[in-house]
Design a protein around this motif. Structure first.
Motif, PDB file in Angstrom:
ATOM      1  N   TYR A  73      39.274 -16.464  -4.722  1.00 50.45           N
ATOM      2  CA  TYR A  73      37.927 -16.032  -5.103  1.00 50.45           C
ATOM      3  C   TYR A  73      36.948 -17.199  -5.041  1.00 50.45           C
ATOM      4  CZ  TYR A  73      34.251 -13.765  -7.877  1.00 50.45           C
ATOM      5  OH  TYR A  73      33.060 -13.221  -8.301  1.00 50.45           O
ATOM      6  N   TYR A  91      28.200 -10.799  -5.265  1.00 54.54           N
ATOM      7  CA  TYR A  91      28.280  -9.396  -4.853  1.00 54.54           C
ATOM      8  C   TYR A  91      29.364  -9.211  -3.783  1.00 54.54           C
ATOM      9  CZ  TYR A  91      27.174  -4.980  -2.594  1.00 54.54           C
ATOM     10  OH  TYR A  91      27.268  -3.724  -2.042  1.00 54.54           O
ATOM     11  N   ASP A  94      32.999 -10.060  -5.148  1.00 51.23           N
ATOM     12  CA  ASP A  94      33.434  -9.030  -6.099  1.00 51.23           C
ATOM     13  C   ASP A  94      33.775  -7.722  -5.386  1.00 51.23           C
ATOM     14  OD1 ASP A  94      33.190 -10.698  -8.268  1.00 51.23           O
ATOM     15  OD2 ASP A  94      31.208  -9.965  -8.865  1.00 51.23           O
ATOM     16  N   LYS A  95      33.011  -7.395  -4.373  1.00 49.28           N
ATOM     17  CA  LYS A  95      33.284  -6.169  -3.627  1.00 49.28           C
ATOM     18  C   LYS A  95      34.645  -6.239  -2.947  1.00 49.28           C
ATOM     19  CE  LYS A  95      31.431  -3.057  -0.101  1.00 49.28           C
ATOM     20  NZ  LYS A  95      30.284  -2.736   0.780  1.00 49.28           N
ATOM     21  N   VAL A  97      37.151  -8.099  -3.856  1.00 48.43           N
ATOM     22  CA  VAL A  97      38.180  -8.046  -4.910  1.00 48.43           C
ATOM     23  C   VAL A  97      38.465  -6.588  -5.264  1.00 48.43           C
ATOM     24  CG1 VAL A  97      38.650  -8.522  -7.346  1.00 48.43           C
ATOM     25  CG2 VAL A  97      37.714 -10.328  -5.893  1.00 48.43           C
ATOM     26  N   SER A  98      37.411  -5.797  -5.420  1.00 53.55           N
ATOM     27  CA  SER A  98      37.578  -4.384  -5.784  1.00 53.55           C
ATOM     28  C   SER A  98      38.325  -3.608  -4.707  1.00 53.55           C
ATOM     29  CB  SER A  98      36.211  -3.736  -6.036  1.00 53.55           C
ATOM     30  OG  SER A  98      35.474  -3.588  -4.824  1.00 53.55           O
ATOM     31  N   LEU A  99      38.232  -4.070  -3.473  1.00 54.16           N
ATOM     32  CA  LEU A  99      38.932  -3.421  -2.356  1.00 54.16           C
ATOM     33  C   LEU A  99      40.345  -3.968  -2.168  1.00 54.16           C
ATOM     34  CD1 LEU A  99      36.023  -3.345   0.267  1.00 54.16           C
ATOM     35  CD2 LEU A  99      36.932  -1.412  -1.048  1.00 54.16           C
ATOM     36  N   ASN A 103      42.918 -11.410  -3.706  1.00 51.64           N
ATOM     37  CA  ASN A 103      43.808 -11.305  -4.860  1.00 51.64           C
ATOM     38  C   ASN A 103      44.386 -12.690  -5.106  1.00 51.64           C
ATOM     39  OD1 ASN A 103      46.355 -11.001  -6.337  1.00 51.64           O
ATOM     40  ND2 ASN A 103      46.014  -8.803  -6.117  1.00 51.64           N
TER      41      ASN A 103
END
Length: 207
Positions: A73, A91, A94-95, A97-99, A103
């Motif tokens: 990250y 932004y 984070d996007k 990471v959400s996908l 990791n």
């Protein structure tokens, strides 16, 4: 402000002229904001449009980078920060990471495997390399702890492969120890491994 013209530039990019100013936008941005010749756009909407465009570009840049290798990250954020504002970088990262595309635990486990099992680094060097990639210290220590039990056996393996012809020479044994220290192994583990292999040992400093 008035949209003077909207023309295809190249690929999925369109050239949009507003009051004589040219900007280049992805076709999805053009469609989402309903940009067409003669249309009016408020200053507020114009700002939202530019923000959406920058977010898209940053995300695409991040995806491009991830095509070549994994990033943590922090590491990916730093890379994007070279070209984009901080909030845009947050932004995009984070996007991803959400996908599940970023990791840190998965990345740390893969790096640990590479450094310990493939490159044969000791824990000190492996952790240093991993910290430099922006990984959290606690996570790094946790992942590397899985390799603690086999440390001395790995040192023995290195000795057999690289130094087996030098084990009866005190000076060469000392140089071997120095090389193992640089590779990230502790003095205690090196000495224990040397004794395990019945190498000639001494009590002198490694330096």
């Amino acid at each position: 402000m008035i949209i003077n013209s909207v023309t295809k530039y190249k690929g999925t990019t369109y050239e949009v002229v507003t009051d004589g100013n040219k900007i280049y936008l992805h076709r999805d941005i053009v469609a989402d904001f309903g940009l067409r010749p003669g249309a009016e756009i408020s200053t507020e909407k114009y700002g939202e449009m530019l923000l959406a465009s920058d977010r898209r570009r940053a995300t695409e840049r991040a995806l491009y980078l991830l095509d070549y290798r994994d990033y943590s990250y922090v590491e990916l954020f730093r890379k994007l920060r070279e070209n984009y504002d901080e909030d845009i970088c947050y932004y995009a990262v984070d996007k991803l990471v959400s996908l599940g595309m970023i990791n840190d635990r998965r990345y740390a486990e893969n790096l640990a495997r590479k450094y310990i099992e493939v490159k044969k680094f000791g824990a000190y060097r492996a952790s240093r390399e991993m910290y430099q990639k922006g990984l959290d210290r606690e996570l790094v220590d946790e992942v590397l702890s899985a390799y603690e039990d086999g440390t001395r056996e790995r040192i023995c393996e290195i000795i057999r492969k690289k130094y087996s012809g030098s084990l009866d020479d005190r000076d060469k044994v000392r140089k071997m120890k120095n090389a193992l220290v640089r590779q990230g192994y502790s003095f205690d583990d090196i000495n224990a491994a040397v004794k395990m292999m019945d190498c000639e040992d001494d009590d002198e400093s490694y330096y």
